[in-house]
Write an enzyme that holds these catalytic residues in place. Structure first.
Site, mmCIF file in Angstrom:
data_model
loop_
_atom_site.group_PDB
_atom_site.id
_atom_site.type_symbol
_atom_site.label_atom_id
_atom_site.label_comp_id
_atom_site.label_asym_id
_atom_site.label_seq_id
_atom_site.Cartn_x
_atom_site.Cartn_y
_atom_site.Cartn_z
ATOM 1 N N GLU A 79 17.863 15.088 27.307
ATOM 2 C CA GLU A 79 19.034 14.737 28.084
ATOM 3 C C GLU A 79 19.774 16.155 28.857
ATOM 4 O O GLU A 79 20.002 15.723 29.801
ATOM 5 C CB GLU A 79 19.851 13.881 27.006
ATOM 6 C CG GLU A 79 19.085 12.501 26.761
ATOM 7 C CD GLU A 79 18.725 11.668 27.930
ATOM 8 O OE1 GLU A 79 19.243 11.908 29.255
ATOM 9 O OE2 GLU A 79 18.145 10.604 27.842
ATOM 10 N N GLU B 85 16.843 9.158 35.832
ATOM 11 C CA GLU B 85 15.949 8.342 35.221
ATOM 12 C C GLU B 85 14.339 8.742 35.783
ATOM 13 O O GLU B 85 13.510 8.704 35.062
ATOM 14 C CB GLU B 85 16.028 6.896 35.292
ATOM 15 C CG GLU B 85 17.576 6.266 34.851
ATOM 16 C CD GLU B 85 17.772 6.885 33.316
ATOM 17 O OE1 GLU B 85 16.978 7.179 32.400
ATOM 18 O OE2 GLU B 85 19.021 6.877 33.148
ATOM 19 N N GLY C 79 23.633 3.108 30.528
ATOM 20 C CA GLY C 79 23.716 3.263 32.111
ATOM 21 C C GLY C 79 22.346 2.828 32.780
ATOM 22 O O GLY C 79 22.147 1.932 33.773
ATOM 23 N N GLU D 25 14.904 2.567 23.289
ATOM 24 C CA GLU D 25 15.430 3.754 22.882
ATOM 25 C C GLU D 25 16.793 3.376 22.180
ATOM 26 O O GLU D 25 17.730 2.729 22.697
ATOM 27 C CB GLU D 25 15.879 4.534 24.075
ATOM 28 C CG GLU D 25 16.289 6.282 23.325
ATOM 29 C CD GLU D 25 16.519 6.853 24.512
ATOM 30 O OE1 GLU D 25 16.280 6.651 25.761
ATOM 31 O OE2 GLU D 25 16.817 8.204 24.475
#
Ligand code: ZN
Length: 876
Positions: A325, A303, A266, A126
């Site tokens: 998101e 996630e 992250g 990504e």
């Protein structure tokens, strides 16, 4: 600018559906750090009725070794290769394309695509990393079934992982082995992942609500195996929560997480094979703080939640990034609120929003939650897309109610499972499930900038009415000079002189959500026998700035009686802010503690029954950044001095109370919520004590030293360490040495050691940061380390923003250097320079010079070029 040749903008309005589907892709990867070979077999199907003259596949930095169409070697006249990929001429209706390419994982320092770091092969696809692995339609609406076969030496890579289920494995000649993975769910290439290396696994299982057993595996270096339990527990809690709250169950037989020190972000939600920055996996009481533990809980959950919001329902194009998101951040915030204290969680969410998103929305990088154009999509992983996006979802939750929101998500999943969709599809599902009209709400997605809401309230003692007028305006942002009103949900209570919430209507409701849809609107509340104080925007019900002109006494009163945790905290923040701003206006004058603030703090200090974590929030001062945000021109030095002065005044004024707290809250380390809150409050007491006047502070420094030495956990040790290193009056060289020696084998702890020093406003700060960059443990190739020094340095306000420009010039030098190694990280770190318009003329000049210097860099990356271009168009 140098990079202008590839700096062209991509527009949302230019979206075209795929001309070809790729139904299946089979990858065969022969892993080698220097030369990896990737063979890809793509099954292509033409969608459009008309034959195409050419088909473009994305590809970057690939060395093409072989190309076949339907098994036949393709003549050179049948295709063309350039810097952006592979073009096939006269493609058939349906065909199989086979390519073999060579790539170089060890040389991939940008950490996008396949890279080799710390002895492991890892991927990050990504947003557009897959095109650095093979030729492909590297866009999120291209959904294909993936089969992956990995080959690597058994000795260095005993573990071979990819998405889905492992269906076969075996041995190759010469010490190699192989494993084949199949993912039954069609997915976009950005969710592809593979991992190979010498990794150990912590294993567990989870039984889903329908009774299926899922294997859970966390892969880390052998020595870190005992530091995975927080991650594993968080994962199981998240899986259960998503079943209970959203009815969403996990779909594969296996869920894997891999931790690495070398990661740009992250964590990444690759289907069934998450790859994580080790920071969000590894924790033990000796090495991780309470904040680290909470970060792990929330990122692991984030996630995991993507499996439904992002993976099963994915994005049509990158302009829809907030679809996954914003929604997933909202989901992880709510999860953390359910696991911990809801009020404290909300305060933390808002603090992050105000620290990162409000400034972005007010500066040259402002963009809507759904942007209209970009040059480099990596630059749009922003606080606006994430945090403001989450606030928009939260407003939908508020407007539709908990049940209505759930009806909306159920319909959204039912309609769009397995598809690549848009934000519009999400809003439509919310509308259709609730027979609601959200047409005006859509403006929130299209319009940048933070609305300002002004409140005006009048109590009429004769008529016994309270009249509240709310008005809104949004300042212009780049490309959007004129703004429309947006529907703003304002949660309201009216608090009477007894501290009770007055009934707002004949039904007796004591709290209401008023929706301000137009520029101005007035509401009148009847039957108010006593004067009331308005508690507005309760729970921070909309991402706006609120001007609620209350006098100090009313704020102090709300700080003591309001039952809304957020507004109670906000009332004290407002009082503290006012006091700091007064200090900024009159630098050097001796401040006294204003009586309203004194009362509010005193009530909090005396309330031993209150949740200690919440109490610590109430007693904390606004950050320097937040104070700066409230000023037309950010007065860096004056803010720093005024805030330190207020810390010191509060430290002195309540010296006895702080001392009692510090001693009373001492306890043996435990990991429950109450103990975490007590630690937080105790360390806050220590910091006020260290900042109290010199005579007492010396004594308290001894306490801090003692705590540093005797602590049985990293939270307490680091709190003391930070105070000793960052306090301007104390010499802490011995502590610095000691800390390094103790923790040098723990990269995540050493990141903290670097960051705390880079933020220390010491007299020789700049020289010290230069020293950190040549320290043997510093590594330009590891983003965590680079952020620990350069990212932290930008938060060292008085040094980064030194009036002589030395901080900016030094910083620009380092960004120049970083851009050749890791453009994505360089571009992200450079954004503080974009805020140059907020400073005085001298600093403006120095900041724009730094930007100009960066713009002139040879081989400027597209990532950094775009940030500079938007920050300072004059730099071209
Ligand atoms: Zn995410």
């Amino acid at each position: 600018m140098m990079a202008s040749e590839n700096n062209s903008l991509i527009h949302r309005s230019d979206y075209q559906p795929l001309a070809y589907l790729i139904t299946d892709i089979a990858l065969d990867v022969r892993l080698d750090p220097e030369n990896t070979e990737v063979t890809a077999r793509l099954h292509l199907q033409r969608q459009s009725p008309e034959p195409a003259s050419a088909l473009h596949l994305d590809g970057e930095g690939l060395e093409l070794l072989e190309i076949r169409r339907d098994g036949q070697s393709l003549p050179e006249t049948g295709y063309a290769v350039d810097g952006s990929g592979l073009t096939l001429f006269q493609p058939e209706q349906d065909f199989v394309l086979e390519t073999r390419v060579r790539i170089h994982p060890a040389a991939n320092l940008a950490l996008s695509g396949l890279y080799h770091a710390g002895g492991h092969f890892l991927t990050q696809c990504e947003a557009e990393g897959f095109r650095r692995i093979t030729y492909y339609q590297d866009r999120p609406d291209c959904l294909a079934r993936f089969t992956v076969t990995l080959h690597a030496p058994q000795k260095t890579c005993p573990v071979l992982l990819a998405n889905g289920n492992c269906v076969a494995q075996g041995n190759d000649p010469q010490g190699f082995h192989w494993a084949r993975w199949e993912d039954p769910y069609p997915k976009p290439s950005y969710l592809f992942a593979m991992v190979a290396g010498d990794l150990a696994a912590m294993r567990d299982t989870f039984t889903t609500q329908s009774g299926r057993q899922v294997a859970l595996e966390i892969y880390v270096a052998e020595r870190d195996l005992n530091a995975c339990s927080q991650a594993m527990d968080s994962l199981k809690r998240a899986m259960r929560w998503d079943e209970v709250v959203y009815g969403r169950e996990y779909d594969l037989d296996r869920y894997m997480i891999v931790a690495t020190d070398s990661f740009n972000m992250g964590a990444m939600e690759n289907k069934g094979l998450n790859i994580f920055n080790a920071k969000y996996v590894l924790a033990s009481p000796e090495t991780a703080t309470d904040t680290d533990y909470q970060g792990i809980e929330s990122v692991i959950a984030h996630e995991y939640f993507h499996n439904w919001t992002g993976n099963r329902v994915t994005l049509r194009d990158w302009f829809q990034l907030s679809l996954k998101e914003g929604l997933t951040v909202f989901r992880d915030q709510e999860f953390s609120a359910d696991m911990n204290s809801r009020g404290v969680q909300r305060i933390g969410d808002v603090r992050r929003l105000r620290a990162a998103q409000f400034p972005e929305d007010a500066g040259p990088l402002a963009h809507p939650v759904r942007p209209d154009a970009y040059s480099e999509i990596n630059n749009f992983y922003t606080a606006t897309v994430y945090e403001k996006g989450a606030e928009l979802v939260r407003m939908l939750h508020t407007l539709l109610g908990k049940e209505g929101f759930r009806r909306g998500t159920d319909l959204y999943f039912e309609r769009h499972d397995g598809h690549a969709v848009t934000i519009e599809d999400f809003v439509e599902a919310m509308e259709d499930a609730n027979h609601a009209d959200l047409s005006r709400f859509r403006t929130w997605y299209a319009q940048a900038g933070t609305p300002l809401v002004k409140a005006h309230g009048v109590y009429d003692p004769k008529a016994h009415t309270y009249t509240l007028t709310l008005s809104q305006s949004t300042p212009p942002t780049p490309g959007q000079p004129l703004k429309e009103p947006v529907p703003i949900p304002v949660r309201v209570a009216l608090i009477n002189t007894q501290g009770e919430k007055a009934a707002l209507d004949i039904s007796g409701a004591r709290e209401k959500v008023l929706v301000l849809e137009e520029a101005t609107r007035t509401w009148t509340f009847q039957n108010m026998p006593d004067p009331v104080i308005p508690s507005l925007l309760r729970g921070f019900s909309a991402p706006v700035r609120l001007e609620n002109p209350l006098d100090d006494q009313s704020r102090s009163f709300l700080a003591c009686v309001d039952d809304d945790p957020f507004n109670r905290w906000e009332s004290i923040q407002e009082l503290a802010l006012k006091s700091i701003l007064a200090g900024v206006q009159n630098p050097g004058t001796v401040q006294t503690l204003p009586s309203a603030l004194e009362r509010a703090l005193s009530a909090t200090l005396q309330d031993g029954a209150m949740d200690p974590a919440f109490r610590a929030e109430l007693l904390s001062l606004p950050s320097e950044d937040y104070v700066g945000e409230q000023m037309a021109v950010i007065a860096v030095d004056a803010i720093h001095q005024a805030r330190d002065a207020l810390l010191s005044i509060i430290g002195n004024h309540f010296h006895g109370e702080w001392l009692n707290l510090y001693h009373d809250l001492a306890a043996v380390y435990e990991r429950d919520g109450l103990s975490i809150g007590r630690r937080r409050l105790r360390n806050m007491a220590l910091s006020y004590l260290v900042y109290s006047d010199r005579h007492r502070a010396d004594d308290m420094t001894l306490h801090a030293r003692q705590q540093y030495v005797q602590a049985d956990n990293m939270t307490d040790r680091l709190a003391a360490f930070q105070l000793l290193v960052q306090h301007p009056l104390h010499d802490a060289e011995d502590i610095l040495m000691d800390f390094y020696q103790k923790w040098q084998d723990h990269p995540l702890v050493i990141d903290k050691w670097f960051a705390i020093q880079a933020m220390a406003p010491r007299a020789d700060a700049l020289r010290h940061v230069q020293y950190l960059l040549v320290h043997p443990a510093f590594d330009w190739k590891v983003p965590n380390r680079v952020r620990a020094v350069l990212g932290a340095f930008t938060m060292n306000h008085t040094v980064f923003h030194a009036a002589d420009g030395s901080g900016y010039a030094f910083f620009a030098e380092q960004i120049r250097r970083l851009d050749d190694i890791n453009p994505q990280t360089a571009a992200r770190l450079a954004t503080p320079l974009s805020r140059w318009q907020r400073y005085d003329e001298v600093r403006q000049k120095a900041m724009t010079q730094a930007l100009q210097k960066l713009a002139a860099k040879p081989h400027l990356s597209r990532d950094l070029a775009e940030v500079i271009q938007r920050a300072y168009p004059g730099a071209a």
